[in-house]
Design an enzyme around this catalytic site. Structure first.
Site, PDB file in Angstrom:
ATOM      1  N   ARG A 174       0.851  -1.198   0.000  1.00  0.00           N
ATOM      2  CA  ARG A 174       0.000   0.000   0.000  1.00  0.00           C
ATOM      3  C   ARG A 174       0.878   1.235   0.000  1.00  0.00           C
ATOM      4  NH1 ARG A 174      -3.436  -3.563   2.323  1.00  0.00           N
ATOM      5  NH2 ARG A 174      -5.247  -3.826   0.957  1.00  0.00           N
ATOM      6  N   ASP A 203      -0.136  -6.281  -3.725  1.00  0.00           N
ATOM      7  CA  ASP A 203      -1.539  -5.910  -3.502  1.00  0.00           C
ATOM      8  C   ASP A 203      -1.977  -5.050  -4.671  1.00  0.00           C
ATOM      9  OD1 ASP A 203      -4.088  -5.285  -2.147  1.00  0.00           O
ATOM     10  OD2 ASP A 203      -3.094  -6.086  -0.385  1.00  0.00           O
ATOM     11  N   HIS A 277      -7.012  -9.076  -4.176  1.00  0.00           N
ATOM     12  CA  HIS A 277      -5.925  -8.112  -3.927  1.00  0.00           C
ATOM     13  C   HIS A 277      -4.826  -8.214  -4.995  1.00  0.00           C
ATOM     14  CE1 HIS A 277      -7.137  -6.554   0.063  1.00  0.00           C
ATOM     15  NE2 HIS A 277      -7.662  -7.752   0.246  1.00  0.00           N
ATOM     16  N   GLU A 344     -10.363 -11.769   1.281  1.00  0.00           N
ATOM     17  CA  GLU A 344     -11.224 -10.755   0.671  1.00  0.00           C
ATOM     18  C   GLU A 344     -11.277 -10.824  -0.853  1.00  0.00           C
ATOM     19  OE1 GLU A 344     -10.961  -7.162   3.853  1.00  0.00           O
ATOM     20  OE2 GLU A 344      -9.194  -7.388   2.609  1.00  0.00           O
ATOM     21  N   TRP A 410      -7.273 -14.066  10.919  1.00  0.00           N
ATOM     22  CA  TRP A 410      -7.350 -12.609  11.100  1.00  0.00           C
ATOM     23  C   TRP A 410      -8.756 -12.141  11.454  1.00  0.00           C
ATOM     24  CZ3 TRP A 410      -9.776  -8.788   7.924  1.00  0.00           C
ATOM     25  CH2 TRP A 410     -10.378  -9.271   6.760  1.00  0.00           C
ATOM     26  N   TYR A 435      -4.418  -5.788  15.227  1.00  0.00           N
ATOM     27  CA  TYR A 435      -4.354  -5.015  13.988  1.00  0.00           C
ATOM     28  C   TYR A 435      -3.786  -3.623  14.265  1.00  0.00           C
ATOM     29  CZ  TYR A 435      -5.769  -7.932  10.160  1.00  0.00           C
ATOM     30  OH  TYR A 435      -5.752  -8.870   9.162  1.00  0.00           O
ATOM     31  N   ASP A 437      -3.003  -1.340  12.267  1.00  0.00           N
ATOM     32  CA  ASP A 437      -3.466  -0.217  11.430  1.00  0.00           C
ATOM     33  C   ASP A 437      -4.649   0.489  12.080  1.00  0.00           C
ATOM     34  OD1 ASP A 437      -4.932  -2.613  10.900  1.00  0.00           O
ATOM     35  OD2 ASP A 437      -5.765  -1.721   9.081  1.00  0.00           O
ATOM     36  N   TRP A 481      -1.148  -2.863   8.310  1.00  0.00           N
ATOM     37  CA  TRP A 481      -1.551  -2.495   6.946  1.00  0.00           C
ATOM     38  C   TRP A 481      -1.270  -1.007   6.795  1.00  0.00           C
ATOM     39  CZ3 TRP A 481      -2.371  -6.699   4.282  1.00  0.00           C
ATOM     40  CH2 TRP A 481      -2.798  -7.845   4.943  1.00  0.00           C
ATOM     41  N   GLU A 483      -2.428   1.416   4.377  1.00  0.00           N
ATOM     42  CA  GLU A 483      -3.200   2.348   3.549  1.00  0.00           C
ATOM     43  C   GLU A 483      -3.041   3.780   4.056  1.00  0.00           C
ATOM     44  OE1 GLU A 483      -4.372  -0.549   4.597  1.00  0.00           O
ATOM     45  OE2 GLU A 483      -5.913  -1.381   3.272  1.00  0.00           O
TER      46      GLU A 483
END
Ligand code: ACM
Length: 629
Positions: A174, A203, A277, A344, A410, A435, A437, A481, A483
């Site tokens: 990301r 990704d 992804h 996902e 997760w 997590y 993030d 993560w 982002e």
């Protein structure tokens, strides 16, 4: 020889000068298995000799310690592996194993004679050295020489990890982090005895590892448009915006990183995230997509996702592509597992494909989860054909799991429990506890992510559920993560101090974990991170804001802090409160016309928290939303 003895004596003379140490003043994170404190100190002499077993693995440990000591103490630090001179620090491998310590455990003793660390394997000595560093004054963390008393309290510590898998995941897709930044991250994680770096290498936003047989992956899919603001809602890139943001690791870079990590007893696990992804792969090789028009796609720059980012599970081209990728990845990363993602996957695009329908008929698959399972089982065979174990996110369970697949859980612990009950190896990394993030305090104080995870919650992480075979739970891991993480300082901010809590969750005995002991240690670690100039989040000092309506429709605000014993001062008059302002003692009812509540946290006379400005409109909106739901 005489000179050495004299200097060593100087070291001993200072012992006892600073009185008794207590366990909490040691502040070791993660908490060791067994600590015996004794009265007194050993002081490092001006010429510090490190005596070490002669073994190539131990050399990495002595070099590490020598460099740390030389930089911060400015002392002459000498390494010897002859045992004729009295040494201040001894790093010794047992000739007859102490089985209670395992591969990574150590026994550290500090007495008037100096420091002795013993272990069965070099990794144990390395973790003993990390503990020794935490026993030294905080200035040991500095990049400059300091003239302080380099004392180490007398202790006897026996220590070994609870879990073999103690991981952190860094998403380098990301946002791309350079090879030097990844090394920095490795240096930070080993302070707290993490031993696994999981690199999320691919990704929708970029492919980050050179695959020589598939050059387009890094020629056209490693860069996007630099956008600044809130990822996920960026404007759609225009044709004239340069696609120059990002980068990738060459195969030489990866080899260098793997060796750097190995010298610090860290394995690197690569992740190639498929079949979802996968926009970067599709951009480079559009024939991997089931969707017409994929040849027009570009790597995502943080705009809303509106394209098919999946690989075609019904095409042999996909498996040929994956075979090439896995072949090179397996050669680059010596670690035993390759993580192949699996999370996902947006199967709506598969549902529109005749080719996927034909696959379903041919293979007698009735759901798209089974289609993914077909894909994962074929992928598992590819990974295993390269001599590696196959790991995936817990979605890979959904349509049926391949026989030897390992699962990283997760979406809570549930997937991990299901997989372990079916006999699969599991690493726990649940969003609920691990997590990194997620935001660390109130939404108004942090870059926006959809959830919050406070330090005290990460400290509750228990990787081993009661109901499963402990042998199958390899350990635990926290995931960052990126982002909303645009630079390395923010990587640090998001990781620390929550990474300290995770370290204790995966290293320390369950019965030794105790929040009341833990948070003062974290605060001592903050002082060390200040010396090291590593950023961390002070969010633990930010109060939680809980609002409700009074019967007169005024807003009542309840403030709570994770750490006890702090004072919160506040204002409603738009000025900046200090400790001469009203102190919070009970829920506050905001004056009708107040536009904002400002708070600041103190410990005694010292401001310790951030100045927080909470708009009343924000609280009102939260309450209205809550009423609607
Ligand atoms: C994940 O967080 N999507 C594994």
């Amino acid at each position: 020889m005489k000179r050495f003895t004299l200097l060593l004596c100087c070291g001993i003379i200072t012992f006892g000068a600073f009185g008794q140490t207590t366990q909490t003043s040691l502040a070791i994170i993660p908490e060791p298995v067994k600590v015996i404190n004794k009265k007194g100190h050993f002081t490092l002499p001006a010429r510090t000799i490190i005596e070490a077993s002669s073994h190539t693995g131990v050399l990495a440990v002595t070099n590490y310690l020598k460099s740390k000591l030389t930089v911060a103490t400015g002392k002459n630090v000498v390494v010897k592996n002859t045992f004729t001179t009295p040494a201040a620090i001894k790093l010794l491998l047992y000739t007859k194993a102490d089985t209670s310590l395992g591969k990574e455990g150590y026994h550290l003793r500090v007495t008037a004679k100096g420091v002795v660390i013993q272990a069965n394997e070099p990794a144990g000595l390395f973790y003993g050295v990390q503990t020794l560093v935490q026993l030294l004054p905080k200035e040991i963390e500095s990049a400059e020489a300091h003239h302080v008393a380099w004392t180490v309290p007398f202790v006897d510590i026996k220590d070994y990890p609870r879990f073999a898998w103690r991981g952190l995941m860094l998403d380098v897709s990301r946002h791309f982090f350079t090879k030097e930044e990844v090394k920095q991250y490795i240096d930070q994680m080993v302070r707290y005895k993490f031993n696994l770096l999981h690199m999320h290498l691919t990704d929708d936003e970029g492919w980050r590892v050179e695959i020589k047989s598939l050059p387009r992956l890094t020629e056209v899919a490693a860069h996007n448009v630099k956008k600044i603001g809130e990822f996920g809602s960026f404007s759609t890139p225009t044709a004239d915006e340069p696609r120059t943001y990002g980068g990738f690791y060459t195969q030489d870079d990866i080899k260098e990183l793997v060796q750097y990590a190995k010298n610090r007893f860290v394995d690197i696990m690569p992740e190639v995230d498929v079949p979802g992804h996968s926009l970067a792969a599709v951009v480079a090789y559009p024939e991997l997509s089931v969707t017409a028009g994929a040849d027009k796609y570009q790597v995502r720059s943080g705009e809303r996702m509106r394209v098919d980012n999946t690989l075609n599970p019904s095409s042999e081209k996909t498996y040929a592509f994956l075979d090439k990728v896995v072949t090179e990845v397996a050669q680059l990363f010596p670690f035993g597992y390759i993580h192949m993602g699996g999370d996902e996957c947006n199967k709506a695009y598969w549902a529109k494909s005749d080719s996927v329908k034909a696959l379903m008929q041919r293979e007698n698959l009735t759901t798209y989860e089974e289609v993914q399972s077909y894909f994962e089982k074929r992928l598992e065979k590819i990974v295993e054909s390269k001599g590696k174990k196959f790991m995936g996110w817990d979605e890979i369970i959904e349509g049926g799991l391949g026989p030897d697949a390992a699962v990283m859980s997760w979406r809570g612990m549930k997937g991990g429990i299901t997989a372990a009950k079916a006999g699969h190896e599991v690493v726990m990394s649940p969003t609920t506890f691990a997590y990194l993030d997620y935001m660390q305090s109130d939404r108004i104080m942090e870059p926006h992510v959809y959830a919050t995870l406070r330090l005290n919650k990460t400290y509750e992480f228990e990787p081993l559920p009661d109901s499963v075979d402990a042998k199958l739970i390899l350990g635990g891991q926290a995931n960052l993560w990126t982002e909303q993480v645009f630079n390395m300082r923010q990587v640090e901010y998001m990781t620390w101090p929550r990474g300290m809590a995770i370290a204790e969750d995966v290293w320390s005995p369950k019965e030794k974990k105790n929040w009341t002991n833990f948070y003062p240690k974290v605060e001592k670690q903050f002082a060390r991170l200040n010396e090291a100039e590593i950023k961390y989040a002070p969010s633990v000092y930010d109060p939680d804001f809980d609002a409700s309506f009074t019967t007169d429709s005024l807003i009542r605000v309840t403030l709570t802090t994770e750490i006890p014993g702090l004072d919160i001062y506040y204002s409603f008059d738009n000025s900046y409160p200090d400790r001469y302002y009203p102190k919070y003692t009970e829920p506050l009812v905001a004056p009708k016309d107040a536009t904002q509540l400002r708070v600041i946290t103190y410990r005694g006379k010292e401001p310790i928290g951030r100045m927080i400005t909470m708009p009343m409109a924000e609280l009102r909106q939260r309450l209205t939303r809550r009423r609607r739901n």
